[in-house]
Design a protein around this motif. Structure first.
Motif, PDB file in Angstrom:
ATOM      1  N   HIS A  28      35.876  -5.989 -16.643  1.00  0.00           N
ATOM      2  CA  HIS A  28      35.480  -7.325 -17.094  1.00  0.00           C
ATOM      3  C   HIS A  28      35.221  -8.298 -15.949  1.00  0.00           C
ATOM      4  O   HIS A  28      34.680  -9.377 -16.158  1.00  0.00           O
ATOM      5  CB  HIS A  28      36.535  -7.902 -18.044  1.00  0.00           C
ATOM      6  N   GLY A  30      33.534  -7.174 -13.147  1.00  0.00           N
ATOM      7  CA  GLY A  30      32.402  -6.627 -12.406  1.00  0.00           C
ATOM      8  C   GLY A  30      32.795  -5.606 -11.356  1.00  0.00           C
ATOM      9  O   GLY A  30      31.951  -5.175 -10.565  1.00  0.00           O
ATOM     10  N   HIS A  67      25.233 -12.394 -10.968  1.00  0.00           N
ATOM     11  CA  HIS A  67      25.813 -11.416 -11.877  1.00  0.00           C
ATOM     12  C   HIS A  67      27.172 -11.833 -12.430  1.00  0.00           C
ATOM     13  O   HIS A  67      27.421 -11.730 -13.634  1.00  0.00           O
ATOM     14  CB  HIS A  67      25.921 -10.038 -11.217  1.00  0.00           C
ATOM     15  N   ASP A  68      28.071 -12.279 -11.561  1.00  0.00           N
ATOM     16  CA  ASP A  68      29.419 -12.626 -12.035  1.00  0.00           C
ATOM     17  C   ASP A  68      29.382 -13.742 -13.073  1.00  0.00           C
ATOM     18  O   ASP A  68      30.116 -13.703 -14.058  1.00  0.00           O
ATOM     19  CB  ASP A  68      30.321 -13.004 -10.861  1.00  0.00           C
ATOM     20  N   TYR A  70      26.840 -14.379 -15.071  1.00  0.00           N
ATOM     21  CA  TYR A  70      26.274 -13.781 -16.292  1.00  0.00           C
ATOM     22  C   TYR A  70      27.355 -13.048 -17.069  1.00  0.00           C
ATOM     23  O   TYR A  70      27.458 -13.177 -18.291  1.00  0.00           O
ATOM     24  CB  TYR A  70      25.159 -12.780 -15.956  1.00  0.00           C
ATOM     25  N   LEU A  71      28.176 -12.300 -16.353  1.00  0.00           N
ATOM     26  CA  LEU A  71      29.242 -11.532 -16.986  1.00  0.00           C
ATOM     27  C   LEU A  71      30.267 -12.451 -17.644  1.00  0.00           C
ATOM     28  O   LEU A  71      30.637 -12.258 -18.802  1.00  0.00           O
ATOM     29  CB  LEU A  71      29.916 -10.631 -15.937  1.00  0.00           C
ATOM     30  N   GLN A  72      30.694 -13.484 -16.939  1.00  0.00           N
ATOM     31  CA  GLN A  72      31.667 -14.424 -17.496  1.00  0.00           C
ATOM     32  C   GLN A  72      31.086 -15.185 -18.681  1.00  0.00           C
ATOM     33  O   GLN A  72      31.783 -15.447 -19.667  1.00  0.00           O
ATOM     34  CB  GLN A  72      32.172 -15.386 -16.419  1.00  0.00           C
ATOM     35  N   ILE A  83      23.287  -6.701 -22.546  1.00  0.00           N
ATOM     36  CA  ILE A  83      24.179  -5.743 -23.194  1.00  0.00           C
ATOM     37  C   ILE A  83      23.487  -5.190 -24.436  1.00  0.00           C
ATOM     38  O   ILE A  83      22.993  -5.934 -25.269  1.00  0.00           O
ATOM     39  CB  ILE A  83      25.516  -6.398 -23.620  1.00  0.00           C
ATOM     40  N   GLU A 107      28.828  -2.033 -23.997  1.00  0.00           N
ATOM     41  CA  GLU A 107      30.197  -2.534 -23.849  1.00  0.00           C
ATOM     42  C   GLU A 107      31.152  -1.657 -24.650  1.00  0.00           C
ATOM     43  O   GLU A 107      30.819  -1.197 -25.740  1.00  0.00           O
ATOM     44  CB  GLU A 107      30.299  -3.974 -24.350  1.00  0.00           C
ATOM     45  N   PHE A 116      32.189  -2.105 -19.187  1.00  0.00           N
ATOM     46  CA  PHE A 116      30.743  -2.024 -19.362  1.00  0.00           C
ATOM     47  C   PHE A 116      30.231  -0.749 -18.716  1.00  0.00           C
ATOM     48  O   PHE A 116      30.587  -0.432 -17.575  1.00  0.00           O
ATOM     49  CB  PHE A 116      30.070  -3.255 -18.755  1.00  0.00           C
TER      50      PHE A 116
END
Length: 185
Positions: A28, A30, A67-68, A70-72, A83, A107, A116
Motif C-alpha cells: 500500500h 508502493g 506515483h505515491d 496517485y496511490l494514496q 486499477i 488490487e 497491488f
C-alpha cells in the motif's frame, strides 16, 4: 480455480517465474515485494535490487514523481484511474532507457492492507513495427497523391478501389465514378 488438485511441486514462486509477462507486487506504500524473472528481463534489475524499493524507480518522470500521491489518492478515495484497467505507459530500465510497455494493475487485500499486482509487457517491438508501418503508409500515400503518373488501385477481382488525381484527370472520370467500374469492363 481448484488449487487442491495442483501438483505440490508447483509453488507460487515456480508459477510466477514461469510467467512470460513481468509480475510486480507492491504494498500500500508502493514498496516492491515481488519481482518475477520476466520483470528482471524487462527492466534489467535483479529481484534483490528492487525488493524493498519504491516501484517509482521503474518509471520515468513525471510518473515516478507522482506515483505515491496517485496511490494514496486511490487508497483514500477508492477512485480507480489505472486499477483494473490495462494501458500503455513508459517504463524505465536499469540503464536509464525509457521503453513502451503495457501495464495492467489489480488490487487484492492481505489482512487490512491493499496489495497491488502489476502485469507488465514490453511493447518495444510492437511499437517499432507499428511506427514502421505508419511510415510506409505515409510514404505510399505521398506517392499515390504526388506521383506525376496515373495510379489505379484494384481489388484482386479487378474492381477499382481508388485512383489518383492524374488518372482521373486523364480519363475525365471522378474518383467516385471510377470506383463503380471494373478494370476488365
Amino acid at each position: 480455480m481448484v488449487i487442491g488438485d495442483l501438483d505440490p511441486s508447483l509453488t507460487l514462486e515456480t508459477l510466477l517465474n514461469a510467467a512470460v509477462d513481468g509480475i510486480i507486487v507492491i504494498d500500500h506504500q508502493g514498496t516492491i515485494e515481488v519481482f518475477n524473472k520476466a520483470a528482471e528481463n524487462i527492466f534489467g534489475y535483479r529481484e534483490s535490487d528492487v525488493v524493498g524499493q519504491n516501484v517509482s524507480m521503474l518509471m520515468p518522470p513525471p510518473d515516478s514523481e507522482r506515483h505515491d500521491s496517485y496511490l494514496q489518492n486511490f487508497l483514500s478515495t477508492r477512485q480507480a484511474k489505472i486499477i483494473g484497467v490495462g494501458r500503455d505507459v513508459l517504463g524505465r530500465r536499469k540503464n536509464g532507457e525509457n521503453f513502451p510497455m503495457n501495464l495492467a494493475v489489480g488490487e487484492t487485500r492481505y489482512g487490512q492492507q491493499s496489495k497491488f499486482v502489476g502485469l507488465v509487457r514490453d511493447t518495444t517491438r510492437t511499437k517499432m513495427v507499428a511506427d514502421q508501418l505508419d511510415l510506409v503508409n505515409d510514404e505510399l500515400r505521398l506517392i499515390f497523391t504526388e506521383a506525376p503518373t496515373g495510379i489505379i488501385v484494384t481489388a484482386e477481382s479487378g474492381q477499382i478501389i481508388n485512383a489518383n488525381f492524374w488518372i482521373t484527370d486523364f480519363l475525365k472520370y471522378s474518383a467516385r465514378e471510377l470506383k463503380n467500374l471494373h478494370l476488365l469492363d
